[in-house]
Motif scaffolding. Structure first.
Motif, mmCIF file in Angstrom:
data_model
loop_
_atom_site.group_PDB
_atom_site.id
_atom_site.type_symbol
_atom_site.label_atom_id
_atom_site.label_comp_id
_atom_site.label_asym_id
_atom_site.label_seq_id
_atom_site.Cartn_x
_atom_site.Cartn_y
_atom_site.Cartn_z
ATOM 1 N N ASP A 77 82.918 -120.550 -66.376
ATOM 2 C CA ASP A 77 83.862 -119.308 -66.133
ATOM 3 C C ASP A 77 83.123 -118.091 -66.423
ATOM 4 O OD1 ASP A 77 86.125 -120.910 -65.390
ATOM 5 O OD2 ASP A 77 87.374 -120.288 -67.051
ATOM 6 N N PRO A 78 83.522 -117.097 -66.024
ATOM 7 C CA PRO A 78 82.818 -115.729 -66.235
ATOM 8 C C PRO A 78 82.648 -115.457 -67.568
ATOM 9 C CG PRO A 78 84.810 -115.404 -64.710
ATOM 10 C CD PRO A 78 84.913 -116.832 -65.192
ATOM 11 N N ALA A 79 81.766 -114.538 -68.166
ATOM 12 C CA ALA A 79 81.400 -114.357 -69.491
ATOM 13 C C ALA A 79 82.584 -113.329 -69.782
ATOM 14 C CB ALA A 79 79.977 -113.626 -69.488
ATOM 15 N N PRO A 80 82.659 -113.275 -71.063
ATOM 16 C CA PRO A 80 81.947 -113.673 -72.201
ATOM 17 C C PRO A 80 82.645 -115.219 -72.336
ATOM 18 C CG PRO A 80 83.660 -112.225 -73.064
ATOM 19 C CD PRO A 80 83.790 -112.243 -71.608
ATOM 20 N N GLN A 81 81.924 -115.719 -72.939
ATOM 21 C CA GLN A 81 82.327 -117.330 -73.201
ATOM 22 C C GLN A 81 81.572 -117.761 -74.881
ATOM 23 O OE1 GLN A 81 84.860 -119.107 -72.020
ATOM 24 N NE2 GLN A 81 84.894 -117.822 -70.104
ATOM 25 N N PRO A 82 82.303 -118.137 -75.853
ATOM 26 C CA PRO A 82 83.612 -118.213 -75.925
ATOM 27 C C PRO A 82 84.519 -116.746 -76.065
ATOM 28 C CG PRO A 82 82.557 -118.860 -77.912
ATOM 29 C CD PRO A 82 81.517 -118.466 -77.026
ATOM 30 N N ARG A 83 85.787 -116.660 -75.906
ATOM 31 C CA ARG A 83 86.144 -115.657 -75.983
ATOM 32 C C ARG A 83 87.722 -115.931 -76.730
ATOM 33 N NH1 ARG A 83 88.169 -113.775 -69.919
ATOM 34 N NH2 ARG A 83 86.172 -114.329 -69.396
ATOM 35 N N TYR A 84 88.271 -115.107 -76.971
ATOM 36 C CA TYR A 84 89.667 -115.127 -77.471
ATOM 37 C C TYR A 84 90.499 -114.874 -76.196
ATOM 38 C CZ TYR A 84 87.866 -115.638 -82.307
ATOM 39 O OH TYR A 84 87.463 -116.116 -83.472
ATOM 40 N N VAL A 85 91.878 -115.673 -76.245
ATOM 41 C CA VAL A 85 92.690 -115.389 -75.386
ATOM 42 C C VAL A 85 94.224 -115.635 -75.788
ATOM 43 C CG1 VAL A 85 93.690 -116.415 -73.029
ATOM 44 C CG2 VAL A 85 91.189 -116.638 -73.693
ATOM 45 N N PHE A 86 95.288 -114.572 -75.427
ATOM 46 C CA PHE A 86 96.750 -114.654 -75.794
ATOM 47 C C PHE A 86 97.286 -115.102 -74.458
ATOM 48 C CE2 PHE A 86 100.805 -112.694 -75.980
ATOM 49 C CZ PHE A 86 101.181 -113.589 -76.976
ATOM 50 N N TRP A 87 97.547 -116.385 -74.742
ATOM 51 C CA TRP A 87 98.419 -116.783 -73.419
ATOM 52 C C TRP A 87 99.914 -116.618 -73.356
ATOM 53 C CZ3 TRP A 87 95.300 -119.225 -69.989
ATOM 54 C CH2 TRP A 87 93.995 -119.533 -70.312
ATOM 55 N N GLY A 88 100.304 -115.930 -74.508
ATOM 56 C CA GLY A 88 101.804 -116.123 -74.679
ATOM 57 C C GLY A 88 102.270 -116.773 -75.865
ATOM 58 N N THR A 89 103.485 -116.727 -76.138
ATOM 59 C CA THR A 89 104.229 -117.488 -77.423
ATOM 60 C C THR A 89 104.349 -118.855 -76.719
ATOM 61 O OG1 THR A 89 105.006 -115.529 -78.061
ATOM 62 C CG2 THR A 89 105.982 -117.570 -78.807
ATOM 63 N N ARG A 90 104.283 -119.674 -77.415
ATOM 64 C CA ARG A 90 104.401 -121.080 -76.969
ATOM 65 C C ARG A 90 104.915 -122.096 -78.047
ATOM 66 N NH1 ARG A 90 98.680 -121.016 -76.913
ATOM 67 N NH2 ARG A 90 97.698 -122.538 -78.346
ATOM 68 N N THR A 91 105.472 -123.003 -77.697
ATOM 69 C CA THR A 91 105.908 -124.139 -78.797
ATOM 70 C C THR A 91 105.397 -125.248 -78.447
ATOM 71 O OG1 THR A 91 108.302 -122.923 -78.533
ATOM 72 C CG2 THR A 91 108.198 -125.354 -79.369
ATOM 73 N N SER A 92 105.150 -126.060 -79.642
ATOM 74 C CA SER A 92 104.344 -127.231 -79.763
ATOM 75 C C SER A 92 104.858 -128.184 -80.662
ATOM 76 C CB SER A 92 102.655 -127.004 -80.000
ATOM 77 O OG SER A 92 102.609 -126.540 -81.148
ATOM 78 N N SER A 93 104.661 -129.632 -80.523
ATOM 79 C CA SER A 93 105.056 -130.439 -81.568
ATOM 80 C C SER A 93 104.306 -130.226 -82.695
ATOM 81 C CB SER A 93 104.605 -131.671 -80.975
ATOM 82 O OG SER A 93 105.563 -132.149 -79.627
ATOM 83 N N THR A 94 105.005 -130.528 -83.907
ATOM 84 C CA THR A 94 104.011 -130.316 -85.227
ATOM 85 C C THR A 94 103.073 -131.259 -85.133
ATOM 86 O OG1 THR A 94 106.257 -129.674 -86.357
ATOM 87 C CG2 THR A 94 104.504 -130.562 -87.637
ATOM 88 N N ASP A 95 101.785 -131.054 -85.467
ATOM 89 C CA ASP A 95 100.636 -131.728 -85.785
ATOM 90 C C ASP A 95 100.182 -131.674 -86.967
ATOM 91 O OD1 ASP A 95 99.260 -129.353 -85.675
ATOM 92 O OD2 ASP A 95 98.310 -129.726 -83.891
ATOM 93 N N GLU A 96 99.316 -132.550 -87.363
ATOM 94 C CA GLU A 96 98.520 -132.820 -88.495
ATOM 95 C C GLU A 96 98.026 -131.284 -89.145
ATOM 96 O OE1 GLU A 96 95.015 -135.119 -91.040
ATOM 97 O OE2 GLU A 96 96.031 -135.742 -89.276
ATOM 98 N N SER A 97 97.412 -130.571 -88.103
ATOM 99 C CA SER A 97 96.848 -129.312 -88.775
ATOM 100 C C SER A 97 97.950 -128.313 -89.204
ATOM 101 C CB SER A 97 95.893 -128.519 -87.737
ATOM 102 O OG SER A 97 96.591 -128.149 -86.357
ATOM 103 N N THR A 98 99.106 -128.217 -88.492
ATOM 104 C CA THR A 98 100.218 -127.460 -88.789
ATOM 105 C C THR A 98 100.762 -127.791 -90.073
ATOM 106 O OG1 THR A 98 100.691 -126.969 -86.499
ATOM 107 C CG2 THR A 98 102.260 -126.289 -87.906
ATOM 108 N N GLU A 99 100.763 -129.045 -90.233
ATOM 109 C CA GLU A 99 101.468 -129.396 -91.493
ATOM 110 C C GLU A 99 100.429 -129.084 -92.962
ATOM 111 O OE1 GLU A 99 104.375 -130.950 -92.346
ATOM 112 O OE2 GLU A 99 104.877 -130.513 -90.321
#
Length: 178
Positions: free
Chosen positions: A81-103
């Motif tokens: 993908d175009p530079a810069p890589q890596p980069r930070y991205v805000f995709w919008g608020t999202r819901t996910s299942s609880t995982d080990e890192s969140t716990e």
């Protein structure tokens, strides 16, 4: 020594990316019209050498048992993908299942907010700019910018933000993986 240059990246970092946003499970775990505690989540380090500035931060709440609704920037790194890589991205608020890192994350309380107030946080996140990578700016800077907007909007008190940020800075040594 001069300060690193901080420049806004277009479209919350999403411009020119080939991959779609991460999966949003809000259709499975809707954010209902009831008050929920809102937290700053501080995730454990991926290696013992990391400092507190390397820890991922997310503003989040549980819309239902087994799920978290996250307001955060993510690291995106697709070399084609175009530079810069890596980069930070805000995709919008999202819901996910609880995982080990969140716990395992530190859950630092910001307050209990109703759905309208949480929707305001989501709107303010779109107004919080994502910056080009410069070796200094990261997700913590983005969350701090969101906190400023939340304080200005009367969603949280500055004293609460100051306390939570201080706890996040000292939580580093107490998180699993340290």
């Amino acid at each position: 020594m001069s300060e690193p240059t901080v420049t806004v990246i277009p479209d919350q970092g999403r411009e020119g990316l080939s991959l779609p946003s991460p999966i949003n499970m809000d259709w499975t775990y809707p954010d209902r019209d009831v008050p929920h505690p809102v937290h700053l989540l501080v995730y454990p380090p991926s290696s013992p050498e990391h400092t507190w500035r390397d820890l991922h931060w997310s503003v989040a709440w549980q819309p239902a048992p087994g799920a978290w609704r996250h307001v955060q920037v993510d690291t995106y790194d697709v070399k084609t993908d175009p530079a810069p890589q890596p980069r930070y991205v805000f995709w919008g608020t999202r819901t996910s299942s609880t995982d080990e890192s969140t716990e395992k994350a530190a859950h630092l309380p910001l307050g209990t907010l109703d759905r309208e107030q949480r929707r305001k946080i989501e709107a303010l996140a779109w107004e919080t700019p994502v910056m080009y990578p410069n070796g200094d700016w990261n997700c913590q800077n983005w969350v701090r910018g969101l906190f400023e907007k939340m304080v200005e909007a009367g969603l949280v008190e500055q004293q609460t933000v100051d306390k939570v940020v201080k706890q996040a800075e000292i939580a580093h040594g107490a998180l699993p993986g340290r």
